[in-house]
Design a protein around this motif. Structure first.
Motif, mmCIF file in Angstrom:
data_model
loop_
_atom_site.group_PDB
_atom_site.id
_atom_site.type_symbol
_atom_site.label_atom_id
_atom_site.label_comp_id
_atom_site.label_asym_id
_atom_site.label_seq_id
_atom_site.Cartn_x
_atom_site.Cartn_y
_atom_site.Cartn_z
ATOM 1 N N ASP A 215 0.884 -1.174 0.000
ATOM 2 C CA ASP A 215 0.000 0.000 0.000
ATOM 3 C C ASP A 215 0.915 1.216 0.000
ATOM 4 O O ASP A 215 1.697 1.409 0.936
ATOM 5 N N THR A 228 -3.280 -0.066 -3.363
ATOM 6 C CA THR A 228 -2.864 -1.290 -2.663
ATOM 7 C C THR A 228 -3.031 -2.465 -3.614
ATOM 8 O O THR A 228 -4.045 -2.562 -4.310
ATOM 9 N N GLU A 319 -11.205 0.608 -1.335
ATOM 10 C CA GLU A 319 -10.198 -0.313 -0.814
ATOM 11 C C GLU A 319 -10.722 -1.285 0.246
ATOM 12 O O GLU A 319 -10.312 -1.234 1.400
ATOM 13 N N GLU A 333 -6.884 -1.853 -3.614
ATOM 14 C CA GLU A 333 -7.246 -0.428 -3.598
ATOM 15 C C GLU A 333 -6.934 0.248 -4.928
ATOM 16 O O GLU A 333 -5.801 0.236 -5.389
#
Ligand SMILES: [Mn+2]
Length: 356
Positions: A215, A228, A319, A333
């Protein structure tokens, strides 16, 4: 663009207030375009000023189009002079960022009443939640850098590499590719460490069968990106595969539903329902997403209690994640720009389940 922003602020000032005193670094940058660690913007209904010290004055004089630039000599005397000139009785300050220490100082030193309510901070947060084209271009550029960096570093990943080494390589590559800075401390986790949504990279070294959760983001011209991805190294077990697919379904359903007119809570619930129905509701303990811009977390929120109604040119992350303590976590994400009929995904990096 900064001229339009400050004009808009001047037009929307709290009713009982004669002006705004902007002291936060991020909002000073938003209204002037100048990155600095000090300085004060004064916005009255009919004029705006940036008072800034010697360290930044040359740059500010050259670049600032939205305010009259004044070199700081005796800050409070200078503010008082302008307050007098504009006949201001009440000035609003940023309740979100002003410390109590500064508030007390301003109260003592200024010849006006301070409006310390939330109205000014809320107003600016709402302005910043809707991006203009310059901002969207910077955000896309930041994301482009982040994606190229991840691609590069994934190619260098090998057994025995530590989480910290992976994070460091990613940070270095983003900076090398033109990032102004990194969006936040990069989260790079392997194996069972992935179950901690915001775990810190450690000396743990990658081995076959580990999940990899990363991330991270780049900053370009002040604007952040956020992404992410979860990968698998060498092999993936059936449970990991299952939670990956559920997370991906939840994420795709939310992205499909994202459009102007839907509330933050509704969008959150679309992803959450899919994870709930699969039996993992308790393991998705954070909200669906957040706004991204000059700050990595800003308005609007996509959370169970968010009443914010999304509108065109909001930029939000989507996310969802599922985290099984001591075993594995998966989070996927992307971040998107809201349009009248849907959204534009700013993230192009593939998210099909990948075993490296
Ligand atoms: Mn995020």
């Amino acid at each position: 663009m900064t001229i339009q922003r400050i004009k808009k602020l001047a037009g929307l000032l709290p009713q009982n207030s004669d002006g705004a005193i902007i002291t936060s670094d991020v909002n000073r940058r938003y209204f002037t375009g100048v990155k600095s660690s000090a300085g004060v913007v004064l916005c009255f209904r009919d004029a705006s000023y940036l008072i800034i010290d010697f360290r930044y004055i040359e740059h500010a004089r050259k670049c600032v189009k939205s305010c009259e630039v004044i070199e700081q000599k005796d800050l409070f005397a200078q503010i008082n002079e302008l307050i007098k000139k504009h006949n201001a009785k009440i000035m609003s300050v940023e309740s979100k960022s002003m410390s109590l220490f500064d508030m007390n100082t301003y109260k003592t030193k200024l010849n006006c009443v301070l409006d310390i309510g939330n109205e000014l901070s809320d107003l600016i947060l709402n302005m910043r939640a809707v991006k203009d084209n310059t901002e969207l271009a910077a955000i896309s550029r930041a994301q482009g850098i982040a994606e190229r960096a991840l691609e590069d570093v994934m190619g260098r990943l090998c057994a025995g590499m530590s989480e910290r080494e992976f994070a460091m390589l990613l940070d270095f590559t983003m900076l090398k590719l033109g990032a102004e800075s990194i969006s936040f401390d990069t989260i790079a986790l392997f194996g069972a460490n992935t179950s901690k949504p915001h775990g810190e990279p450690s000396e743990y070294c990658l081995k076959k069968g580990d999940a990899i959760l990363v991330d991270f983001g780049a900053v370009y011209d002040g604007y952040h990106s956020d992404m992410t991805r979860t990968f698998f190294y060498g092999a993936v077990c059936s449970m990991s595969k299952e939670i990956y697919e559920i997370t991906l379904n939840a994420q795709q359903a939310a992205i499909k539903a994202a459009r102007a007119g839907i509330s933050g809570a509704e969008l959150d619930s679309i992803a959450r329902r899919i994870i709930d129905d699969a039996g993992f509701g308790d393991m998705f303990g954070h909200s669906l997403g957040h706004g991204v811009g000059l700050e990595i977390h800003e308005s609007p929120n996509l959370a169970p209690k968010s009443e914010y109604i999304l509108c065109e040119n909001n930029v939000v992350t989507v996310e969802p994640g599922i985290y099984i303590p001591s075993k594995i976590g998966v989070r996927i994400e992307d971040f998107v720009t809201i349009t009248p009929t849907g959204c534009r995904n700013l993230t192009a990096f593939p998210k099909k389940l990948t075993v490296i």
